[in-house]
Scaffold this active site. Structure first.
Site, PDB file in Angstrom:
ATOM      1  N   THR A 279      39.345   7.906  -1.881  1.00 38.24           N
ATOM      2  CA  THR A 279      39.945   6.559  -1.838  1.00 38.24           C
ATOM      3  C   THR A 279      39.135   5.715  -2.821  1.00 38.24           C
ATOM      4  O   THR A 279      38.040   6.112  -3.218  1.00 38.24           O
ATOM      5  CB  THR A 279      39.903   5.924  -0.420  1.00 38.24           C
ATOM      6  OG1 THR A 279      40.650   6.743   0.487  1.00 38.24           O
ATOM      7  CG2 THR A 279      40.458   4.514  -0.364  1.00 38.24           C
TER       8      THR A 279
ATOM      9  N   ASN B 296      44.016  10.031  -0.086  1.00 38.06           N
ATOM     10  CA  ASN B 296      43.304  10.565   1.068  1.00 38.06           C
ATOM     11  C   ASN B 296      42.136  11.448   0.642  1.00 38.06           C
ATOM     12  O   ASN B 296      41.238  10.967  -0.016  1.00 38.06           O
ATOM     13  CB  ASN B 296      44.232  11.281   2.044  1.00 38.06           C
ATOM     14  CG  ASN B 296      43.579  11.421   3.420  1.00 38.06           C
ATOM     15  OD1 ASN B 296      42.702  10.652   3.751  1.00 38.06           O
ATOM     16  ND2 ASN B 296      43.986  12.398   4.205  1.00 38.06           N
TER      17      ASN B 296
ATOM     18  N   ASP C 184      46.222  11.678   8.234  1.00 36.15           N
ATOM     19  CA  ASP C 184      45.781  10.450   8.915  1.00 36.15           C
ATOM     20  C   ASP C 184      46.609  10.147  10.166  1.00 36.15           C
ATOM     21  O   ASP C 184      46.281   9.227  10.925  1.00 36.15           O
ATOM     22  CB  ASP C 184      45.827   9.252   7.960  1.00 36.15           C
ATOM     23  CG  ASP C 184      44.553   9.151   7.121  1.00 36.15           C
ATOM     24  OD1 ASP C 184      43.586   9.872   7.409  1.00 36.15           O
ATOM     25  OD2 ASP C 184      44.526   8.343   6.169  1.00 36.15           O
TER      26      ASP C 184
ATOM     27  N   SER D 296      42.207   3.386   7.519  1.00 44.39           N
ATOM     28  CA  SER D 296      40.981   2.601   7.696  1.00 44.39           C
ATOM     29  C   SER D 296      40.739   1.662   6.518  1.00 44.39           C
ATOM     30  O   SER D 296      39.739   0.934   6.504  1.00 44.39           O
ATOM     31  CB  SER D 296      39.770   3.536   7.830  1.00 44.39           C
ATOM     32  OG  SER D 296      39.906   4.341   8.965  1.00 44.39           O
TER      33      SER D 296
ATOM     34  N   GLY E 201      35.956   5.632   1.929  1.00 44.34           N
ATOM     35  CA  GLY E 201      35.038   6.242   2.883  1.00 44.34           C
ATOM     36  C   GLY E 201      35.679   6.708   4.175  1.00 44.34           C
ATOM     37  O   GLY E 201      34.974   6.870   5.169  1.00 44.34           O
ATOM     38  N   GLY E 202      37.009   6.895   4.182  1.00 50.22           N
ATOM     39  CA  GLY E 202      37.673   7.396   5.384  1.00 50.22           C
ATOM     40  C   GLY E 202      37.379   6.486   6.557  1.00 50.22           C
ATOM     41  O   GLY E 202      37.381   5.257   6.438  1.00 50.22           O
TER      42      GLY E 202
HETATM   43  N1  GLY Z   1      43.102   7.968   3.836  1.00 46.13           N
HETATM   44  C1  GLY Z   1      42.069   7.122   4.253  1.00 46.13           C
HETATM   45  C2  GLY Z   1      42.560   5.924   4.975  1.00 46.13           C
HETATM   46  O1  GLY Z   1      43.621   5.428   4.678  1.00 46.13           O
HETATM   47  O2  GLY Z   1      41.930   5.457   5.864  1.00 46.13           O
END
Ligand code: GLY
Length: 569
Positions: free
Chosen positions: A367, A387, A409, A439, A458-459
């Site tokens: 991301t 992602n 996700d 996130s 950072g997920g």
């Molecule tokens: N793919 C990471 C997020 O959208 O949280």
């Protein structure tokens, strides 16, 4: 408005103050994950564009130069502030689930979640949203034609740019998956050899796809030649997207989450981001504590306890608001935060087991984020993604468009953690047309004296990195210090504090353990981890000193924050 290049340093001031407070910034500031994207934004500002035009240039250029992280085959969130109207707008360009993506498609023969389906190839990809966001940004908010703002990205896709270490290393990590697809091989391999650091990376097919977008707008991607190629590539790889699903994609304009925190007005991401609600919970839990006066162990303890509680609510309550009844008013309410605060012991960890669950590993994340402020005071915080590293790995032949693997996700199997170790239930179950919980948390902070835009990849750790950045601004740090802050994270489950090496002063780790916290990473013998998280990009305008500054995460050697001053009118 043309800008004169006065400085490439991260901070610069000019005298446009009135009664000790500037009424508009002295120029523009941009921070992004790649210097070419930051430069593209300034190219467009110098050509007369505003922050929204610059956002089109930065976003599309990141799609070209940072394919590990985001691109036309992915999605994103864009938080906008229009200086003229004073309005804040949130553009939701998150991907959505195709109708074929029923939960049973993601289970293996033993009924377990199959990462091969949720993280690789056509089944892992949602319908992309980023191209529609570029069109919307240009047509509804910018002042230049879309084609003008896409020009830098198109040029760089044609001419190429040097492959950097993370890009080449990331390809090695994902090569086994990516080389399965002829469209991907064409872009990333030459004569059977993968891209290497220092190679010039050209993407003529992606340039053509961008040219069609520039010429035809929405229809240039979601209908016609590009759409046909996308559908054919997904079908050839075994997936089942339909033409109607592509052409039905729409950016959704949503009302940002807004709340006060210690004299700051915070404006941030609403669902389908989990970030804004989690930030409201954490910051309102923390508000009464004088964190700077506490020793580090107690400060970290309280911040971690706020994280634990917010991530628990994320698990059960959050999803796409068009499909899920989210108790947003309760979760963002001060009284609710006060109730949560009352459950925190001042020096004992609350075991997450009291709230149930089991530990799971965390994987790498991708991301990217950029922050922009222009000389009129318009702002953009954009976080965009495919992602995981290089998304699904699948480029439908002839498009240059690397598809996302955002389906991971969703809570594809209720209660089973995804690649980020976060799980979910019904609120985030996949449904046709539904957007998966994210996130990504582009955020504005505004006090009487300062304005800041910040965000990071950072997920699941995005939200806590933004939280730590905000606490940093609140403690008086400058933009670059905020970007460099050491990081730690707790997400309810697994029940442990994860920390970058060097995050804590000597002794803090032991003190946290004595309070009942489990730690991974951190600073002491046996805990060390060289792993660094995130890529925080932030801009700040100090109205008292009329200074613009930027913070570009030092963990990312190709990122860049720059300031250019406007000529004095
Ligand atoms: N793919 C990471 C997020 O959208 O949280």
């Amino acid at each position: 408005m043309a800008l004169a290049l006065c400085s490439l340093s991260p901070a610069f001031a000019a005298d446009s103050t009135q009664a000790g407070k500037a009424t508009h910034p002295p120029g523009a500031a941009i921070a992004s994950g790649h210097a070419l994207a930051t430069d593209a934004g300034f190219e467009i500002i110098r050509a007369g564009g505003n922050a929204f035009d610059a956002a089109v240039a930065v976003s599309s250029t990141l799609s070209v130069v940072e394919p590990i992280s985001s691109g036309l085959g992915g999605g994103g969130f864009f938080l906008l502030h229009d200086a003229k109207t004073g309005k804040d707008v949130f553009l939701d360009a998150r991907e959505y689930a195709p109708a074929s993506a029923t939960p049973d498609q993601y289970l293996d023969k033993d009924g377990k979640l199959d990462p091969e389906r949720s993280q690789n190839g056509p089944w892992s990809a949602g319908i992309p949203g980023l191209p529609a966001a570029l069109v919307e940004l240009a047509q509804k908010h910018g002042r230049l034609p879309l084609a003008a703002s896409l020009a830098p990205a198109i040029r760089i896709a044609h001419e190429g740019f040097p492959v950097y270490a993370r890009m080449a290393g990331g390809y090695q990590q994902r090569r086994e998956v990516m080389r399965r697809y002829p469209g991907t091989r064409e872009v990333y391999e030459r004569g059977g050899k993968p891209i290497a650091e220092g190679d010039t990376f050209r993407q003529p097919e992606l340039a053509h796809t961008l040219e069609l977008l520039a010429e035809k707008g929405f229809d240039g991607f979601y209908r016609g030649e590009t759409a046909k190629k996308l559908l054919a590539g997904v079908r050839q790889a075994g997936g089942r997207w339909t033409a109607d699903e592509l052409s039905a994609y729409r950016v959704k304009q949503r009302t940002p989450i807004s709340f006060d925190f210690r004299g700051w007005k915070v404006t941030t991401a609403p669902p389908p981001s989990s970030g804004g609600i989690a930030l409201a919970e954490m910051l309102q839990i923390l508000e009464p504590y004088d964190l700077q006066k506490l020793d580090e162990a107690h400060r970290v303890h309280l911040v971690v306890e706020s994280m634990r509680r917010a991530y628990r609510d994320r698990t059960f309550f959050l999803g796409d608001p068009d499909f899920t009844d989210i108790p947003q008013d309760v979760l963002t309410n001060r009284d609710y935060a006060q109730g949560l605060r009352a459950t925190i012991h001042p020096d004992r960890a609350t075991p997450s087991a009291l709230l149930s669950g089991k530990p799971t590993p965390l994987e790498d994340e991708e991301t990217t984020h950029f922050s922009i402020i222009d000389a009129e005071g318009n702002r953009v915080g954009g976080t965009q993604t495919v992602n995981l590293l290089y998304g699904s790995g699948l480029i439908p032949k002839g498009t240059g468009v690397l598809l996302n693997d955002e389906m991971d996700d969703f809570a594809l199997k209720p209660g089973t953690p995804n690649a980020f170790g976060v799980m979910g239930y019904e609120a985030n179950a996949p449904k046709p047309g539904k957007r998966m919980l994210s996130s990504m948390t582009p955020t504005f902070m505004e006090s009487a004296d300062k304005v800041a835009v910040l965000g990071t990849p950072g997920g699941s750790r995005i939200i806590t990195m933004v939280l730590l950045g905000m606490l940093g601004y609140d403690a008086g740090l400058g933009a670059q210090e905020v970007a460099a802050l050491p990081r730690y994270h707790h997400q309810w489950l697994p029940d442990l504090i994860q920390a970058e090496s060097g995050a804590f002063a000597p002794g803090t780790t032991q003190a946290l353990r004595a309070m009942g916290h489990e730690l991974q990473g951190g600073d002491e013998a046996g805990l060390g981890s060289s792993h660094r998280w995130g890529n925080l990009q932030t801009v700040e305008w100090d109205k008292r000193t009329d200074t613009l500054s930027t913070g570009s995460d030092p963990r990312n050697p190709v990122g860049a924050g720059k300031v250019e001053l406007a000529p004095v009118p």
